[in-house]
Design an enzyme around this catalytic site. Structure first.
Site, short mmCIF file in Angstrom:
data_model
loop_
_atom_site.label_atom_id
_atom_site.label_comp_id
_atom_site.label_asym_id
_atom_site.label_seq_id
_atom_site.Cartn_x
_atom_site.Cartn_y
_atom_site.Cartn_z
N ASP A 141 51.55 -13.75 64.58
CA ASP A 141 50.55 -14.14 63.79
C ASP A 141 51.48 -14.42 62.48
O ASP A 141 50.74 -14.14 61.12
CB ASP A 141 49.60 -13.18 63.29
N HIS A 184 45.67 -3.98 59.85
CA HIS A 184 45.93 -3.92 61.19
C HIS A 184 47.35 -3.64 61.49
O HIS A 184 48.39 -4.00 60.80
CB HIS A 184 45.46 -4.94 61.82
N ASP A 284 47.07 -7.73 52.25
CA ASP A 284 46.55 -8.80 53.30
C ASP A 284 45.07 -8.31 53.79
O ASP A 284 44.77 -7.07 53.93
CB ASP A 284 47.38 -8.92 54.36
N GLU A 326 44.15 -10.33 48.48
CA GLU A 326 44.00 -11.35 49.38
C GLU A 326 42.56 -11.10 50.16
O GLU A 326 42.21 -10.66 51.14
CB GLU A 326 44.93 -11.58 50.70
N HIS A 395 49.44 -20.86 53.68
CA HIS A 395 49.68 -20.93 54.99
C HIS A 395 48.59 -20.97 55.85
O HIS A 395 49.08 -21.11 57.30
CB HIS A 395 50.70 -19.93 55.13
C1 OTU Z 1 45.11 -13.32 56.33
O1 OTU Z 1 44.22 -14.33 56.57
C2 OTU Z 1 46.36 -13.99 56.52
O2 OTU Z 1 46.80 -14.90 55.16
C3 OTU Z 1 46.47 -14.66 57.66
O3 OTU Z 1 47.71 -15.54 57.93
C4 OTU Z 1 46.54 -13.68 59.08
O4 OTU Z 1 46.35 -14.46 60.11
C5 OTU Z 1 45.16 -12.60 58.62
O5 OTU Z 1 45.14 -12.14 57.16
C6 OTU Z 1 45.30 -11.55 59.60
O6 OTU Z 1 46.52 -10.77 59.18
O7 OTU Z 1 41.98 -11.86 56.37
O8 OTU Z 1 40.64 -11.87 53.93
O9 OTU Z 1 40.82 -18.10 57.51
O10 OTU Z 1 41.68 -16.61 55.41
O11 OTU Z 1 42.62 -14.54 58.20
C7 OTU Z 1 41.38 -13.15 54.57
C8 OTU Z 1 41.42 -16.92 58.06
C9 OTU Z 1 42.13 -12.95 55.79
C10 OTU Z 1 41.94 -16.42 56.78
C11 OTU Z 1 41.82 -14.84 56.99
C12 OTU Z 1 42.62 -14.32 55.80
#
Ligand code: OTU
Length: 650
Positions: A141, A184, A284, A326, A395
């Site tokens: 991922d 996770h 994240d 985030e 990204h």
């Molecule tokens: C984040 O993303 C990361 O930026 C993604 O690259 C990962 O795939 C994801 O976590 C899992 O680790 O969780 O709170 O539209 O905005 O997956 C926001 C989907 C997140 C992303 C969402 C985001």
């Protein structure tokens, strides 16, 4: 507040701390622990107070904080003290960031050192390196499925390389931002292995169920995050013979924060990277930290308690280190990640301004600023000592996360309007030159998001193909307009690598079976250094974008009113195509800059009396910092050129 129970417990804990901890000089540690302990204890008790091992867990937590403090280098401790004194340091307008992939931008960590001059040339002084920790090669991922939280992927280098990069950056007055994937782990993480081999201790690190009963109950209210590539929120694990919660991809196991050991492990990991020299940590997917039956399992109260605990603990051991939340969630929810009921920020100091990002994209598609104005007006107040991370692209996909009610008040049906935006950016809408692709199409809900690079989304790819000069100009103007917004809005602007040279969509991901299904990779291309060289050739697209951006960045840094002290006033104007606000120096309100942005493809009029009504007194002649030219009102109005932003100063 003096609180007896916490005070007594603190004394007991200090008495019980491991013998070797007592041998160190811990003066600052003890002061900070004393100051934060009541909060830590109260939150920990709210979450875990019912457990028989509550006290044991508290001891373990404090021990973790102490051991990581002992390990913290004198240099980092010195920076902690300096930042404690100058605690608003990160609100300054001098910071301008960029997010990039170490491998895609520079090969590896050593290579990255050699590329710092490029970043500094543009004016970047905050570097977010996308996650570099050890991940399985295929199911990674993009770095967010971590196999070992304490180890750098050998393809990028070693932990030593991170430390030495951090110290190089410090010498260049640049900040380092690293990711911590708190929600996770990869299914190849040691904890999963131990859980699979039957260790109860580690099975309790995850959400594991014998049958579909609980998963079904959860699924009643949990939305799907990756409906197209990884539908549902649970995965059947053959080895365990059980169901596991996997909200994101099926190989990403959600950590169970109902277990205090998980929180302590994560705090330990946060402090580990703080000690390697990270100035800021990007946490994240923080909205997802707490799962509760009957809820969407996002933005739960307890998720906020966890973040406050992480912050308070970091305050004890590494107080100079900041957090970025985030949380790509509804506008009203995002600001809560700064901390809700504290006057000063008590959770994350910085949060992704996903609302502003999606509103900007709305303005690009509609060519007006109707929803943008409404959305900015309803942006929740944030705490003092908290700031936005403003971005145009990152990204990930673009989620259309503006408020439904704001959309209605703007005259749109929210559902139909989102469909329009997806159609527009995927080039389906008649006349659209955007080249995005739909991401996360969910036929059950009709939802979709958008992938694509900035340049391709604003029509540069189409324009270059047809060599339509006017269309090329319009695309470049849009790129500049969007950047001028994130540079002046208030908060830290975060650019995305490639955008400063007009990088188009990249289809290289389609060749790689482990990436082909996830079209977010369309915007994660290998940085083209040959293309970047063209920034030196006058007249090229690369030169036009890079040199203008470089100038805007330098201007932002000189413009003190752009520091974020909640000093933005939105000006309501009749013209629906304009976004107008002024930024004023809180110490000296006569020092101000008027920001005017026209999202339309035709020139627009700004009425001077509307500015006066908002308390902004326009001088006869003002200087546009962006173009260097002077602007004068005629017949009480100013002409605002198409797709252009002005920074007007007296
Ligand atoms: C984040 O993303 C990361 O930026 C993604 O690259 C990962 O795939 C994801 O976590 C899992 O680790 O969780 O709170 O539209 O905005 O997956 C926001 C989907 C997140 C992303 C969402 C985001």
């Amino acid at each position: 507040m003096y609180e007896q129970a916490s005070h007594a417990l603190l004394n007991e804990i200090l008495h019980e701390l491991k013998h070797e901890i007592g041998k160190h000089r811990l003066r600052h540690f003890y002061t900070r622990l004393g100051a934060n302990f009541y909060a830590i204890y109260s939150l920990f008790r709210l979450l875990y107070g019912d457990r028989p091992d509550f006290k044991k867990q508290m001891v373990c937590l404090v021990e973790t904080l102490a051991l990581r403090y002992i390990e913290r280098t004198p240099c980092l401790r010195k920076s902690d003290l300096a930042r404690e004194r100058n605690y608003n340091w990160f609100l300054s307008q001098k910071w301008v960031g960029m997010a990039l992939y170490c491998d895609r931008f520079a090969g590896d960590l050593k290579g990255l050192r050699g590329k710092l001059p490029y970043l500094q040339d543009l004016g970047i002084n905050l570097l977010h390196i996308m996650p570099m920790l050890d991940c399985p090669p295929d199911n990674s991922d993009g770095g967010y499925a971590v196999r070992d939280f304490n180890k750098i992927d050998p393809r990028f280098g070693t932990t030593r390389d991170v430390e030495s990069l951090a110290s190089t950056l410090q010498k260049r007055d640049m900040l380092l931002v690293l990711d911590v994937v708190v929600n996770h782990t990869s299914e190849e993480h040691e904890w999963v292995k131990k859980a699979r081999s039957g260790e109860k201790k580690y099975q309790d690190y995850y959400y594991i169920f014998d049958n579909r009963e609980m998963p079904d109950i959860y699924e009643e209210t949990m939305p799907e995050i990756f409906p197209a590539t990884s539908p549902g929120n649970f995965t059947w694990d053959e080895a365990l013979g059980k169901w596991v919660m996997t909200v994101f991809n099926n190989y990403q196991w959600d950590l169970n924060y109902r277990n205090p050991s998980v929180l302590i492990e994560m705090i330990d990991i946060i402090l580990f990277w703080a000690n390697k020299g990270a100035d800021i940590l990007r946490l994240d997917a923080v909205a997802f930290l707490w799962k509760k039956v009957g809820s969407t399992c996002q933005n739960e109260r307890e998720a906020h308690f966890l973040l406050r605990l992480m912050k308070d603990c970091c305050q004890v051991t590494a107080p100079g280190v900041l957090f970025i939340a985030e949380a790509i969630v509804a506008p009203a929810e995002i600001a809560k990640y700064f901390g809700e009921d504290a006057i000063y920020s008590k959770e994350c100091e910085i949060a992704y301004n996903a609302t502003f990002m999606s509103l900007l994209w709305d303005a690009v598609a509609t060519k007006n600023a109707i929803l943008l104005n409404r959305g900015v007006k309803s942006l929740p107040e944030k705490l003092e000592r908290a700031t936005w991370l403003n971005y145009v692209r990152c990204h990930d996909d673009i989620g259309l996360g503006f408020d439904d009610n704001d959309a209605r008040l703007s005259g749109y049906d929210p559902f139909k309007h989102r469909r329009f935006l997806v159609d527009y950016f995927t080039g389906k809408f008649p006349g659209s030159t955007a080249r995005g692709v739909p991401f996360g199409d969910n036929p059950k809900t009709g939802d979709a998001r958008i992938s694509g690079s900035l340049a391709s989304l604003v029509g540069l790819e189409t324009a270059l193909e047809s060599q339509n000069q006017e269309a090329i100009d319009a695309a470049i103007k849009t790129i500049m307009l969007l950047h001028s917004m994130i540079l002046s809005f208030g908060g830290i602007p975060l650019l995305y690598y490639g955008d400063a040279i007009g990088t188009l969509n990249s289809l290289e991901y389609l060749e790689d079976p482990s990436k082909a299904a996830d079209n977010r990779w369309i915007n994660r291309s290998s940085f083209d250094w040959q293309k970047a060289e063209k920034r030196h050739e006058t007249g090229t697209v690369e030169h036009r974008i890079f040199s203008e951006l470089k100038k805007l960045i330098a201007l932002r840094k000189e413009t003190v009113v752009f520091a974020d002290f909640d000093n933005r006033t939105l000006v309501s104007v009749d013209n629906p195509n304009l976004l107008v606000f002024f930024r004023a120096d809180p110490q000296n309100s006569r020092n101000r800059v008027l920001v005017v942005a026209n999202f339309n493809i035709d020139p627009q009029m700004l009425q001077v009396n509307e500015l006066k009504a908002s308390g902004f007194f326009l001088q006869d002649r003002m200087k546009d910092l962006c173009s260097g030219s002077s602007i004068q009102a005629e017949n009480d109005s100013i002409v605002i050129l198409p797709l252009t932003c002005y920074w007007l100063a007296d």
